[in-house]
Design an enzyme around this catalytic site. Structure first.
Site, PDB file in Angstrom:
ATOM      1  N   ASN A  35      -1.310   1.475   5.660  1.00  0.00           N
ATOM      2  CA  ASN A  35      -0.199   0.753   5.058  1.00  0.00           C
ATOM      3  C   ASN A  35       0.428  -0.076   6.172  1.00  0.00           C
ATOM      4  O   ASN A  35       0.879   0.479   7.173  1.00  0.00           O
ATOM      5  CB  ASN A  35       0.817   1.746   4.477  1.00  0.00           C
ATOM      6  CG  ASN A  35       2.061   1.076   3.905  1.00  0.00           C
ATOM      7  OD1 ASN A  35       3.107   1.684   3.818  1.00  0.00           O
ATOM      8  ND2 ASN A  35       1.968  -0.179   3.507  1.00  0.00           N
ATOM      9  N   GLY A  36       0.441  -1.389   5.990  1.00  0.00           N
ATOM     10  CA  GLY A  36       1.005  -2.253   7.018  1.00  0.00           C
ATOM     11  C   GLY A  36       0.209  -3.534   7.125  1.00  0.00           C
ATOM     12  O   GLY A  36      -0.567  -3.873   6.233  1.00  0.00           O
ATOM     13  N   TYR A  45      14.324  -2.016  -2.159  1.00  0.00           N
ATOM     14  CA  TYR A  45      13.490  -2.181  -3.341  1.00  0.00           C
ATOM     15  C   TYR A  45      12.219  -1.322  -3.414  1.00  0.00           C
ATOM     16  O   TYR A  45      11.951  -0.717  -4.443  1.00  0.00           O
ATOM     17  CB  TYR A  45      13.096  -3.663  -3.483  1.00  0.00           C
ATOM     18  CG  TYR A  45      12.007  -3.918  -4.486  1.00  0.00           C
ATOM     19  CD1 TYR A  45      12.172  -3.575  -5.821  1.00  0.00           C
ATOM     20  CD2 TYR A  45      10.794  -4.484  -4.105  1.00  0.00           C
ATOM     21  CE1 TYR A  45      11.160  -3.792  -6.756  1.00  0.00           C
ATOM     22  CE2 TYR A  45       9.785  -4.697  -5.039  1.00  0.00           C
ATOM     23  CZ  TYR A  45       9.973  -4.355  -6.348  1.00  0.00           C
ATOM     24  OH  TYR A  45       8.981  -4.555  -7.259  1.00  0.00           O
ATOM     25  N   GLY A  75       1.330   0.064  -5.064  1.00  0.00           N
ATOM     26  CA  GLY A  75       0.140  -0.775  -5.152  1.00  0.00           C
ATOM     27  C   GLY A  75      -0.624  -0.493  -6.429  1.00  0.00           C
ATOM     28  O   GLY A  75      -0.934   0.667  -6.700  1.00  0.00           O
ATOM     29  N   CYS A 135       0.793  -1.219   0.000  1.00  0.00           N
ATOM     30  CA  CYS A 135       0.000   0.000   0.000  1.00  0.00           C
ATOM     31  C   CYS A 135       0.825   1.269   0.000  1.00  0.00           C
ATOM     32  O   CYS A 135       1.964   1.286   0.457  1.00  0.00           O
ATOM     33  CB  CYS A 135      -0.875   0.062   1.245  1.00  0.00           C
ATOM     34  SG  CYS A 135      -1.982  -1.304   1.392  1.00  0.00           S
ATOM     35  N   CYS A 152      12.975 -10.811   7.239  1.00  0.00           N
ATOM     36  CA  CYS A 152      12.884 -11.699   6.075  1.00  0.00           C
ATOM     37  C   CYS A 152      14.246 -12.296   5.718  1.00  0.00           C
ATOM     38  O   CYS A 152      14.318 -13.225   4.909  1.00  0.00           O
ATOM     39  CB  CYS A 152      12.256 -10.979   4.885  1.00  0.00           C
ATOM     40  SG  CYS A 152      12.884  -9.343   4.607  1.00  0.00           S
ATOM     41  N   CYS A 167      11.482  -0.971   8.040  1.00  0.00           N
ATOM     42  CA  CYS A 167      11.571  -2.012   7.002  1.00  0.00           C
ATOM     43  C   CYS A 167      12.745  -1.702   6.066  1.00  0.00           C
ATOM     44  O   CYS A 167      12.704  -0.736   5.303  1.00  0.00           O
ATOM     45  CB  CYS A 167      10.279  -2.077   6.198  1.00  0.00           C
ATOM     46  SG  CYS A 167      10.421  -3.160   4.761  1.00  0.00           S
ATOM     47  N   CYS A 179      14.200  -3.490  10.589  1.00  0.00           N
ATOM     48  CA  CYS A 179      13.615  -4.826  10.565  1.00  0.00           C
ATOM     49  C   CYS A 179      14.349  -5.589   9.466  1.00  0.00           C
ATOM     50  O   CYS A 179      14.457  -5.104   8.340  1.00  0.00           O
ATOM     51  CB  CYS A 179      12.118  -4.781  10.251  1.00  0.00           C
ATOM     52  SG  CYS A 179      11.430  -6.438  10.006  1.00  0.00           S
ATOM     53  N   CYS A 231       7.298 -12.057   5.089  1.00  0.00           N
ATOM     54  CA  CYS A 231       7.039 -10.811   5.817  1.00  0.00           C
ATOM     55  C   CYS A 231       5.597 -10.808   6.302  1.00  0.00           C
ATOM     56  O   CYS A 231       4.691 -11.161   5.547  1.00  0.00           O
ATOM     57  CB  CYS A 231       7.256  -9.616   4.893  1.00  0.00           C
ATOM     58  SG  CYS A 231       6.790  -8.052   5.673  1.00  0.00           S
TER      59      CYS A 231
HETATM   60 FE1  SF4 Z   1      10.518  -5.292   5.585  1.00  0.00          FE
HETATM   61 FE2  SF4 Z   1      11.429  -7.810   5.536  1.00  0.00          FE
HETATM   62 FE3  SF4 Z   1      10.758  -6.656   7.858  1.00  0.00          FE
HETATM   63 FE4  SF4 Z   1       8.875  -7.276   6.076  1.00  0.00          FE
HETATM   64  S1  SF4 Z   1      10.181  -8.723   7.206  1.00  0.00           S
HETATM   65  S2  SF4 Z   1       9.022  -5.362   7.264  1.00  0.00           S
HETATM   66  S3  SF4 Z   1       9.925  -6.887   4.129  1.00  0.00           S
HETATM   67  S4  SF4 Z   1      12.403  -6.044   6.446  1.00  0.00           S
END
Ligand code: SF4
Length: 484
Positions: free
Chosen positions: A116-117, A257, A42, A16, A449, A251, A446, A397
């Site tokens: 968004n989330g 990306y 999106g 989003c 992933c 993130c 974060c 994710c």
């Molecule tokens: Fe971003 Fe990966 Fe964390 Fe999801 S898991 S919020 S894609 S860093």
């Protein structure tokens, strides 16, 4: 034969983009333009809700921003405040009723919201609310927030929003619109970006600052993790920090990306961050070659950094077709690499006889990367070396990005050598976690992933349930449609 051909590259997909504008005589037009700039976040649905202080107006539908809105529709969206949303949704979940904004009429007046989330405990809350008689109109987790607001015993809408948000866990950047306020909130860990800007006398908020640029707005600052901004007519925004403080978890994929390179995200210039990732990758995974070739578009800035650092010429050996819609007339014949070829093509005169380093941001399933390697070989490359500006992507994710289930992620079951063999590349090099964090700075990111270590703890069975939910798709429970 018209088919729905998945032409997105084999990457995680942003779910989003959100935008809001308050106290602007052309609020709907500004929201429309803002969403246009956020279209990359999106492409399945778009929507705008506006308020003139008395009534709310809205339009949302499936499709690109330009498909959903025209002059006539925008004229009907009256008022000087607007919020908007672009959405990418998971398979089987693209119904118009899931498009945002969501709008309710409660005893507190009208409230519209864009999100968004992803809320990791939404299905738990939803189950409980269902049991107590709540009727949902969509399968979206965002609707849970509106139910909680409507049920809150708090007096003001701000307090009801806080009351609702302390009950949810996960990632949320939200913009609410009421009859007389716009309220922007970011979750305590700040997973997803949200920025504040100024457009003459109006306040604007957006997932990315590129939306401010398009409407000649000025970027003021990021909305902080855990911050709630209450924007009212003629007043400076009121900033609250109503939630217990948590370590931030921005993130990191926004920089790898998702975000546009012309945006400033989490206080950092995205194009510069990609350049740094490319440079670090050149240090960590060098290889001799004739050209560094990006997989467009996200690989471009990283490839520039890699090429400069490695002192190897950069060249645009792959060209992307930007004008491909979601539905495509597939001719009745078999063409090799067809899905990828519609969107990407190799320039033979650049590639033939050359040793090529391909720069990409990630490998998710590996299927598309394999087709691209194959395509570059078919164009006559002597060697194809794949370099990735992030570590192996090995876990899903649950914070607002649509990713395949873990079992479908190639790095969850294969090592680098095996992936290289699967791709048919001469060599494969990933950026290390340490290298990636070194390139992007010391912020709290974060990186779940890449590591499987999720910043928001899952309660017992929650992760398994989420994975099942991701695998099987959302279960429709709504029967009454008020908005859709
Ligand atoms: Fe971003 Fe990966 Fe964390 Fe999801 S898991 S919020 S894609 S860093």
């Amino acid at each position: 034969m018209a088919v729905h051909l998945d032409l997105r590259f084999d990457r995680p997909h942003e779910e989003c983009g959100i935008f809001g504008v308050f106290e602007h005589p052309e609020a709907a037009n500004m929201a429309y333009l803002g969403l246009y700039a956020l279209q990359h976040r999106g492409q399945e649905c778009a929507g705008i809700a506006t308020s003139d202080g008395q009534k709310m107006y809205f339009e949302k539908n499936r499709g690109y921003v330009a498909d959903v809105f025209n002059e006539e529709i925008l004229e009907k969206l009256k008022g000087d405040a607007a919020i908007g949303h672009v959405r990418y949704s998971t398979a089987g979940d693209t119904r118009r009723v899931n498009a945002q904004p969501f709008l309710i009429e409660s005893h507190r007046g009208k409230i519209a919201v864009v999100h968004n989330g992803n809320l990791i405990n939404a299905h738990h809350i939803r189950k409980n609310l269902n049991r107590e008689g709540s009727i949902f109109i969509s399968t979206s987790d965002t609707e849970v927030i509106l139910h909680l607001i409507a049920r809150s015993k708090q007096k003001t809408v701000e307090d009801a929003i806080i009351d609702a948000l302390v009950q949810v866990r996960g990632a949320y950047s939200l913009v609410f619109l009421t009859d007389d306020k716009m309220i922007a909130v970011r979750d305590p860990r700040g997973f997803r970006p949200l920025s504040l800007g100024r457009l003459n006398n109006a306040w604007i908020v957006s997932s990315e600052t590129c939306a401010f640029d398009l409407i000649y707005g000025d970027f003021v600052r990021d909305i902080a993790p855990g911050e709630m901004l209450i924007i009212e007519k003629g007043k400076a925004p009121l900033s609250l920090q109503p939630f217990p403080e948590k370590p931030p978890a921005f993130c990191i994929f926004e920089h790898i990306y998702f975000s546009r390179p012309d945006s400033i995200v989490f206080g950092k210039d995205v194009s510069e961050m990609r350049d740094r990732l490319g440079r670090k990758l050149a240090q960590e995974a060098p290889v001799d070659a004739d050209y560094v070739v990006p997989i467009p578009d996200s690989g471009i800035f990283a490839a520039l950094g890699y090429a400069d650092e490695a002192n190897i010429p950069f060249n645009l050996g792959l060209i992307r077709n930007h004008y491909v819609g979601r539905t495509f007339i597939e001719p009745e014949m078999s063409i090799r690499h067809f899905g990828v070829k519609v969107k990407l093509n190799a320039i033979r005169s650049i590639i033939e006889g050359k040793r090529i380093i391909l720069i990409d941001d990630s490998i998710v399933r590996g299927v598309t990367s394999k087709k691209i390697v194959d395509m570059v070989r078919s164009a006559g490359a002597r060697e194809v070396h794949m370099r990735i500006t992030s570590p192996p992507y090995c876990d899903s994710c649950f914070y607002g990005i649509d990713t395949p289930i873990k079992e479908d992620l190639i790095a969850s079951s294969k090592n680098v050598e095996e992936i290289c063999r699967f791709l048919g590349a001469d060599s494969l090099g990933y950026l290390t976690l340490k290298g990636m964090l070194g390139a992007l700075g010391k912020e709290s990111w974060c990186v779940a992933c890449f590591t499987g270590k999720y910043p928001v703890d899952f309660q017992r069975d929650e992760l398994a349930q989420l994975r099942l939910f991701e695998k099987n798709g959302a279960v429709a429970v709504g029967v009454v449609s008020l908005n859709g």
